[in-house]
Design an enzyme around this catalytic site. Structure first.
Site, PDB file in Angstrom:
ATOM      1  N   ARG A  58     -68.035  34.297  63.047  1.00  0.00           N
ATOM      2  CA  ARG A  58     -68.810  33.889  61.695  1.00  0.00           C
ATOM      3  C   ARG A  58     -70.420  33.571  61.838  1.00  0.00           C
ATOM      4  NH1 ARG A  58     -63.622  33.222  60.825  1.00  0.00           N
ATOM      5  NH2 ARG A  58     -63.703  30.995  61.620  1.00  0.00           N
ATOM      6  N   GLU A  95     -59.399  18.693  71.347  1.00  0.00           N
ATOM      7  CA  GLU A  95     -58.264  17.648  71.050  1.00  0.00           C
ATOM      8  C   GLU A  95     -56.882  18.089  71.734  1.00  0.00           C
ATOM      9  OE1 GLU A  95     -58.109  16.811  66.876  1.00  0.00           O
ATOM     10  OE2 GLU A  95     -56.712  15.372  67.331  1.00  0.00           O
TER      11      GLU A  95
HETATM   12  P1  5GP Z   1     -65.009  22.847  65.576  1.00  0.00           P
HETATM   13  O1  5GP Z   1     -65.272  23.659  66.595  1.00  0.00           O
HETATM   14  O2  5GP Z   1     -66.138  22.227  64.921  1.00  0.00           O
HETATM   15  O3  5GP Z   1     -63.813  22.236  65.273  1.00  0.00           O
HETATM   16  O4  5GP Z   1     -64.928  24.316  64.526  1.00  0.00           O
HETATM   17  C1  5GP Z   1     -66.005  25.182  64.034  1.00  0.00           C
HETATM   18  C2  5GP Z   1     -65.777  26.468  64.592  1.00  0.00           C
HETATM   19  O5  5GP Z   1     -64.485  27.190  64.157  1.00  0.00           O
HETATM   20  C3  5GP Z   1     -66.639  27.459  63.857  1.00  0.00           C
HETATM   21  O6  5GP Z   1     -67.116  28.313  64.625  1.00  0.00           O
HETATM   22  C4  5GP Z   1     -66.203  28.130  62.722  1.00  0.00           C
HETATM   23  O7  5GP Z   1     -66.412  29.395  62.380  1.00  0.00           O
HETATM   24  C5  5GP Z   1     -64.569  27.751  63.046  1.00  0.00           C
HETATM   25  N1  5GP Z   1     -63.844  27.265  61.881  1.00  0.00           N
HETATM   26  C6  5GP Z   1     -63.322  26.134  61.812  1.00  0.00           C
HETATM   27  N2  5GP Z   1     -62.492  25.870  60.810  1.00  0.00           N
HETATM   28  C7  5GP Z   1     -62.844  26.744  59.863  1.00  0.00           C
HETATM   29  C8  5GP Z   1     -62.660  26.974  58.484  1.00  0.00           C
HETATM   30  O8  5GP Z   1     -62.260  26.292  57.772  1.00  0.00           O
HETATM   31  N3  5GP Z   1     -63.767  27.798  58.187  1.00  0.00           N
HETATM   32  C9  5GP Z   1     -64.416  28.497  58.450  1.00  0.00           C
HETATM   33  N4  5GP Z   1     -64.995  29.466  57.843  1.00  0.00           N
HETATM   34  N5  5GP Z   1     -64.565  28.607  59.931  1.00  0.00           N
HETATM   35  C10 5GP Z   1     -63.958  27.506  60.550  1.00  0.00           C
END
Ligand code: 5GP
Length: 171
Positions: A58, A95
């Site tokens: 995305r 995590e």
């Molecule tokens: P993080 O690594 O900060 O935990 O998660 C962010 C990454 O996971 C981003 O690349 C995102 O695309 C994806 N992601 C995780 N949760 C979501 C969500 O609820 N919605 C969307 N659109 N992407 C998410």
């Protein structure tokens, strides 16, 4: 325009107890999609970046049109085995377990000024992995822009700890 209106909350996806924030309603509406790219452009048009680095999948959707609008290059970051040329990869801790992100070895060069873009900042794990990858290539991160920040998670602190100034459009 209230962009939050174009983010759909999906309960129990991808597993029970997790709410997924679906950005496809933004993409399906020209005004909303255009507003996102325009707001990111207004924030970053003078940041001095040479390239946008964005993560599969995305991050590509928002990073590529923003790079075109800013008149700068675009670098895709992907999971191992997806990029055809020589790869530079980093493994970073999550995590529960670890993950690996890769980019082409010549995509970011020493001294390149980099703007990171992704759709959503949650725990900050993905963004932290990207920071590591860009810095190992000698890139200098001038900013990190997210369409959504989940402020009840740790992404904000992770970005601060990494010394990266970040911003977002929707909370
Ligand atoms: P993080 O690594 O900060 O935990 O998660 C962010 C990454 O996971 C981003 O690349 C995102 O695309 C994806 N992601 C995780 N949760 C979501 C969500 O609820 N919605 C969307 N659109 N992407 C998410």
């Amino acid at each position: 325009m209230n962009l939050r209106h174009y983010v759909r909350d999906i309960p129990d996806y991808p597993k029970k107890g997790i709410t997924f924030y679906d950005i496809t309603p933004i993409l399906g509406n020209h005004e909303a999609f255009n507003a996102v790219i325009d707001q990111l452009y207004q924030k970053y048009k003078d940041c001095g970046a040479d390239k946008i680095v964005a993560a599969d999948a995305r991050g590509f959707i928002f990073g590529a049109p923003l790079a075109l609008r800013m008149g700068i290059g675009f670098v895709p970051v992907r999971k191992p085995g997806k990029l055809p040329y020589k790869n530079r990869c980093v493994t970073y801790d999550l995590e529960y377990g670890s993950d690996t992100l890769c980019m082409h070895v010549d995509a970011v060069n020493p001294g390149d000024k980099i703007l990171m873009i992704d759709d959503l900042l949650a725990t900050g794990g993905t963004a932290e992995g990207m920071v590591k990858l860009i810095r190992e290539a000698g890139g200098e991160i001038v900013g990190a822009g997210f369409v959504i920040q989940l402020s009840f998670l740790d992404g904000d602190e992770v970005m601060h700890a990494a010394g990266v100034t970040h911003d977002f459009l929707i909370e």
